[in-house]
Structure formats: C-alpha cells, structure tokens
Write a protein that holds these residues in place. Structure first.
Motif, short mmCIF file in Angstrom:
data_model
loop_
_atom_site.label_atom_id
_atom_site.label_comp_id
_atom_site.label_asym_id
_atom_site.label_seq_id
_atom_site.Cartn_x
_atom_site.Cartn_y
_atom_site.Cartn_z
N PHE A 58 58.90 54.63 31.07
CA PHE A 58 58.98 53.96 29.77
C PHE A 58 60.30 53.19 29.60
O PHE A 58 60.65 52.80 28.49
CB PHE A 58 58.83 55.00 28.65
CG PHE A 58 59.64 56.22 28.91
CD1 PHE A 58 60.99 56.22 28.61
CD2 PHE A 58 59.08 57.32 29.53
CE1 PHE A 58 61.77 57.32 28.91
CE2 PHE A 58 59.85 58.43 29.82
CZ PHE A 58 61.20 58.43 29.52
N ASP A 66 61.98 52.09 25.98
CA ASP A 66 61.05 51.35 25.14
C ASP A 66 60.37 52.38 24.23
O ASP A 66 59.58 53.21 24.68
CB ASP A 66 60.02 50.64 26.05
CG ASP A 66 59.04 49.79 25.26
OD1 ASP A 66 58.64 50.22 24.16
OD2 ASP A 66 58.70 48.70 25.74
N LEU A 69 56.55 52.65 24.26
CA LEU A 69 55.98 53.27 25.47
C LEU A 69 56.22 54.78 25.47
O LEU A 69 55.33 55.56 25.81
CB LEU A 69 56.60 52.66 26.73
CG LEU A 69 56.13 51.25 27.10
CD1 LEU A 69 56.82 50.79 28.38
CD2 LEU A 69 54.62 51.20 27.27
N LEU A 70 57.42 55.18 25.06
CA LEU A 70 57.71 56.62 25.01
C LEU A 70 56.78 57.29 23.99
O LEU A 70 56.23 58.36 24.25
CB LEU A 70 59.18 56.85 24.64
CG LEU A 70 59.64 58.30 24.55
CD1 LEU A 70 59.49 59.01 25.90
CD2 LEU A 70 61.10 58.40 24.08
N LEU A 73 53.42 57.88 25.34
CA LEU A 73 53.41 58.98 26.31
C LEU A 73 53.33 60.35 25.62
O LEU A 73 52.68 61.27 26.12
CB LEU A 73 54.69 58.91 27.15
CG LEU A 73 54.83 59.86 28.32
CD1 LEU A 73 54.00 59.32 29.50
CD2 LEU A 73 56.30 59.97 28.76
#
Ligand code: ATP
Length: 196
Positions: A58, A66, A69-70, A73
């Motif tokens: 990420f 980012d 993105l994290l 996840l």
C-alpha cells in the motif's frame, strides 16, 4: 488547563462544536483523526510497525502510505483492522499526552479539547478530565450528512450501525450539547459550560 474529550455519533456535530469552542474561548482543539494521519507518516515508529505487520503493497512510490489502499486492506478484515488500531491508537494517545504537557508549558490555553468518535473505545477517555457528548436527532444528522457531505443512505446506515454501541458510552459523559438547531444555540451551551 482542563482536558475535555468531545465525542458523539457520526454527523452529530463534534467537529462543529469543537471549532465553536475554539472561536469562543481559550481552547486548543485536537482532532484525533488528524493525529491518526500523522501516525502514518514516514519516520514515525507507527509507520515502521505498520510495514512490519502488513508489508509494503500500500506504499506510494515515494514511500508514503496510501491511506485508501491501507483502508481497503484492513476494513474487510476484522483481525487486520484490530492489529492496525493496536498500532495507531497507542501512538495517538502518546502523541496527545506529550502535546498536552507541551501546551501546558505554553500557558496560553484554559482548555484542551480532544475530539474523537471513538474516545472510549481507544482509551482516550482516560486522559480527559471531563467528557462532552454532542447529540442531534438521527433525522437531522442524516439530512446534514446527505446535504453537506453527499453521503448516500447506505453509507449513513452502515456507519450508524457500527456506532450503535456509542450510545452505551453516553452514560459516562458529564456534559451534553444538543445540536438540533442553529449554531447560536450551540454557542449558548458552550458558554454555559466553559466558564472563565
Ligand atoms: P463525523 O463523525 O463524521 O466526524 P461530526 O460529528 O464531526 O461528524 P460535523 O462534521 O461537525 O459532525 O457536522 C456534520 C455536518 O453537519 C457538517 O456538514 C456540518 O457543517 C453540519 N452541521 C453541524 N452542526 C450544524 C448546525 N447546527 N446547523 C447546520 N449544520 C450543521
């Protein structure tokens, strides 16, 4: 300097009340979401721990995390979310403790206000001397979130469902601010509770 925690459900007006407090009195306002973002910055201990636990998938090219993105996840995976929170929340509390000590030395503020939707869940309540609960009727909150933030009904339903447990924590708050009407009514309540 009195440490005040400011909490309440989504769209109740926590940030709005915090900003009014800052306008009206000698208040230093800290929004915990902002500090949570600092916790993700390169060079922090929490950044290193996150990479250690979750890898690097990420990261942006420049090494920054980012956040979207994290988020993708961890939000679909309760274990990962808990692990991430176990890194970030203590870091945020330590940051605030240090900032409180430094702010006391500045001798400029009568009140230090910590705004957080999850004040009790993170243990932040333990660093506060008084806790304020901001409330507004559900319909009003829904309308404000739709009109001002462009949230759709599904998004509001899902966040409100996650936050139902917040109601339980109301009992542990000492001051209640009702934010159903005009901001001037909020100001009147703030002035009543923040005496100089
Ligand atoms: P979140 O939990 O998402 O952080 P919050 O509790 O901090 O939300 P705010 O962002 O302060 O809530 O308020 C939600 C929305 O309602 C904002 O768009 C804000 O401008 C608006 N709002 C808050 N209080 C009032 C008010 N008294 N009159 C009109 N609009 C308001």
């Amino acid at each position: 300097m009195k440490i005040i925690g400011l909490t309440g459900g989504i769209g109740s007006g926590k940030s709005t009340v915090g900003k009014r407090m800052e306008e009206l009195k000698a208040v230093k306002l800290q929004m915990t979401d902002d500090i949570g973002h600092i916790a993700l910055e390169q060079g922090t201990e929490s950044y290193d721990k996150i990479i250690e636990s979750f890898g690097k998938s990420f990261l942006k090219e420049n090494g920054e995390i980012d956040r979207n993105l994290l988020g993708q996840l961890v939000f679909a995976n309760q274990d990962k979310l808990e692990k991430l929170n176990a890194i970030i929340h203590p870091w945020v509390i330590d940051y605030l403790k240090r900032d409180i000590e430094n702010t006391k030395k500045e001798n400029k503020y009568l009140y230090y206000v910590v705004e957080s939707a999850i004040l009790f869940q993170t243990g932040l309540d333990r660093i506060c001397e008084e806790i304020w609960y901001v409330d507004a009727d559900e319909e009003i909150r829904r309308t404000r979130l739709q009109e001002n933030r462009g949230y759709n009904v599904e998004k509001i339903d899902s966040i409100m469902a996650q936050q139902r447990e917040n109601e339980v924590f109301k009992k542990q708050c000492q001051v209640f601010i009702l934010n159903n009407g005009e901001l001037s009514e909020v100001d009147t309540q703030i002035k009543k509770f923040l005496k100089e």
